[in-house]
Design a protein around this motif. Structure first.
Motif, PDB file in Angstrom:
ATOM      1  N   ARG A   1       0.829  -1.212   0.000  1.00  0.00           N
ATOM      2  CA  ARG A   1       0.000   0.000   0.000  1.00  0.00           C
ATOM      3  C   ARG A   1       0.863   1.261   0.000  1.00  0.00           C
ATOM      4  O   ARG A   1       0.526   2.259  -0.642  1.00  0.00           O
ATOM      5  N   LEU A   2       1.977   1.238   0.713  1.00  0.00           N
ATOM      6  CA  LEU A   2       2.880   2.397   0.714  1.00  0.00           C
ATOM      7  C   LEU A   2       3.430   2.652  -0.683  1.00  0.00           C
ATOM      8  O   LEU A   2       3.483   3.804  -1.143  1.00  0.00           O
ATOM      9  N   ILE A   3       3.833   1.603  -1.359  1.00  0.00           N
ATOM     10  CA  ILE A   3       4.362   1.758  -2.718  1.00  0.00           C
ATOM     11  C   ILE A   3       3.294   2.366  -3.621  1.00  0.00           C
ATOM     12  O   ILE A   3       3.573   3.285  -4.395  1.00  0.00           O
ATOM     13  N   GLU A   4       2.072   1.898  -3.499  1.00  0.00           N
ATOM     14  CA  GLU A   4       1.006   2.449  -4.337  1.00  0.00           C
ATOM     15  C   GLU A   4       0.712   3.908  -4.001  1.00  0.00           C
ATOM     16  O   GLU A   4       0.436   4.707  -4.885  1.00  0.00           O
ATOM     17  N   GLU A   5       0.778   4.272  -2.734  1.00  0.00           N
ATOM     18  CA  GLU A   5       0.535   5.673  -2.366  1.00  0.00           C
ATOM     19  C   GLU A   5       1.652   6.590  -2.850  1.00  0.00           C
ATOM     20  O   GLU A   5       1.422   7.760  -3.115  1.00  0.00           O
ATOM     21  N   LEU A   6       2.854   6.055  -2.954  1.00  0.00           N
ATOM     22  CA  LEU A   6       3.989   6.881  -3.387  1.00  0.00           C
ATOM     23  C   LEU A   6       4.127   6.959  -4.900  1.00  0.00           C
ATOM     24  O   LEU A   6       4.985   7.680  -5.399  1.00  0.00           O
ATOM     25  N   LYS A   7       3.282   6.258  -5.619  1.00  0.00           N
ATOM     26  CA  LYS A   7       3.427   6.257  -7.087  1.00  0.00           C
ATOM     27  C   LYS A   7       3.198   7.636  -7.703  1.00  0.00           C
ATOM     28  O   LYS A   7       3.729   7.934  -8.766  1.00  0.00           O
TER      29      LYS A   7
ATOM     30  N   GLN B   1      12.319   3.983  -8.177  1.00  0.00           N
ATOM     31  CA  GLN B   1      11.884   3.522  -9.492  1.00  0.00           C
ATOM     32  C   GLN B   1      10.352   3.432  -9.472  1.00  0.00           C
ATOM     33  O   GLN B   1       9.789   2.401  -9.093  1.00  0.00           O
ATOM     34  N   PRO B   2       9.667   4.496  -9.875  1.00  0.00           N
ATOM     35  CA  PRO B   2       8.199   4.512  -9.807  1.00  0.00           C
ATOM     36  C   PRO B   2       7.524   3.368 -10.570  1.00  0.00           C
ATOM     37  O   PRO B   2       6.375   3.035 -10.273  1.00  0.00           O
ATOM     38  N   ASP B   3       8.202   2.758 -11.510  1.00  0.00           N
ATOM     39  CA  ASP B   3       7.614   1.640 -12.261  1.00  0.00           C
ATOM     40  C   ASP B   3       7.236   0.466 -11.358  1.00  0.00           C
ATOM     41  O   ASP B   3       6.421  -0.376 -11.748  1.00  0.00           O
ATOM     42  N   ILE B   4       7.792   0.407 -10.172  1.00  0.00           N
ATOM     43  CA  ILE B   4       7.454  -0.702  -9.277  1.00  0.00           C
ATOM     44  C   ILE B   4       5.967  -0.665  -8.911  1.00  0.00           C
ATOM     45  O   ILE B   4       5.344  -1.702  -8.692  1.00  0.00           O
ATOM     46  N   ALA B   5       5.372   0.529  -8.884  1.00  0.00           N
ATOM     47  CA  ALA B   5       3.938   0.637  -8.570  1.00  0.00           C
ATOM     48  C   ALA B   5       3.105  -0.008  -9.684  1.00  0.00           C
ATOM     49  O   ALA B   5       2.116  -0.693  -9.400  1.00  0.00           O
ATOM     50  N   ALA B   6       3.498   0.189 -10.934  1.00  0.00           N
ATOM     51  CA  ALA B   6       2.782  -0.449 -12.050  1.00  0.00           C
ATOM     52  C   ALA B   6       2.955  -1.968 -11.982  1.00  0.00           C
ATOM     53  O   ALA B   6       2.037  -2.725 -12.316  1.00  0.00           O
ATOM     54  N   TRP B   7       4.102  -2.401 -11.557  1.00  0.00           N
ATOM     55  CA  TRP B   7       4.381  -3.829 -11.410  1.00  0.00           C
ATOM     56  C   TRP B   7       3.424  -4.447 -10.393  1.00  0.00           C
ATOM     57  O   TRP B   7       2.916  -5.553 -10.598  1.00  0.00           O
ATOM     58  N   VAL B   8       3.152  -3.714  -9.308  1.00  0.00           N
ATOM     59  CA  VAL B   8       2.207  -4.196  -8.298  1.00  0.00           C
ATOM     60  C   VAL B   8       0.805  -4.304  -8.896  1.00  0.00           C
ATOM     61  O   VAL B   8       0.106  -5.300  -8.690  1.00  0.00           O
TER      62      VAL B   8
END
Length: 113
Positions: free
Chosen positions: A25-31, A79-86
């Motif tokens: 959830r943190l990764i998604e909020e930081l996207k 690396q903001p692409d990690i949010a798309a990966w999720v």
């Protein structure tokens, strides 16, 4: 060590790091960009120290970076692409459909896309 083993080891480390729902959830909020600990705690409904603990782990593993401004600590994805990966991972959740409804998956996809 052969390159495939090195890559597999690195991916396993990332999967291990992301094995906690709060960190996903943190990764998604930081996207969408940088946020401070208090904002993240409020959005996610988590205690500030808990958010800080997860962010420290993400920072240690080079998923986020920190910027300090006075007493505030701001974090952003390296690396903001990690949010798309999720979000892509939702396809696998759909395939499993264990105890989670389709509407829950759709809600997550809508919020995170």
């Amino acid at each position: 060590m052969p390159s495939r083993q090195l890559v597999a080891k690195e991916l396993a480390e990332i999967f291990k790091l992301m094995s906690h729902p709060d960190r996903i959830r943190l990764i998604e909020e930081l996207k969408t960009g940088e946020k401070d600990v208090n904002t993240l705690a409020e959005i996610l409904g988590l205690a500030g120290p808990r958010v800080s603990q997860h962010l420290s782990l993400l920072k240690l593993n080079r998923i986020v970076e920190e910027r300090r401004d006075g007493r505030h600590h701001f974090y952003q994805l390296i690396q903001p692409d990690i949010a798309a990966w999720v979000v892509d991972g939702l396809n696998f959740v759909e395939g499993r459909m264990g105890g989670i409804s389709q509407s829950s998956i759709n809600d997550a996809r809508r919020l995170w896309s």
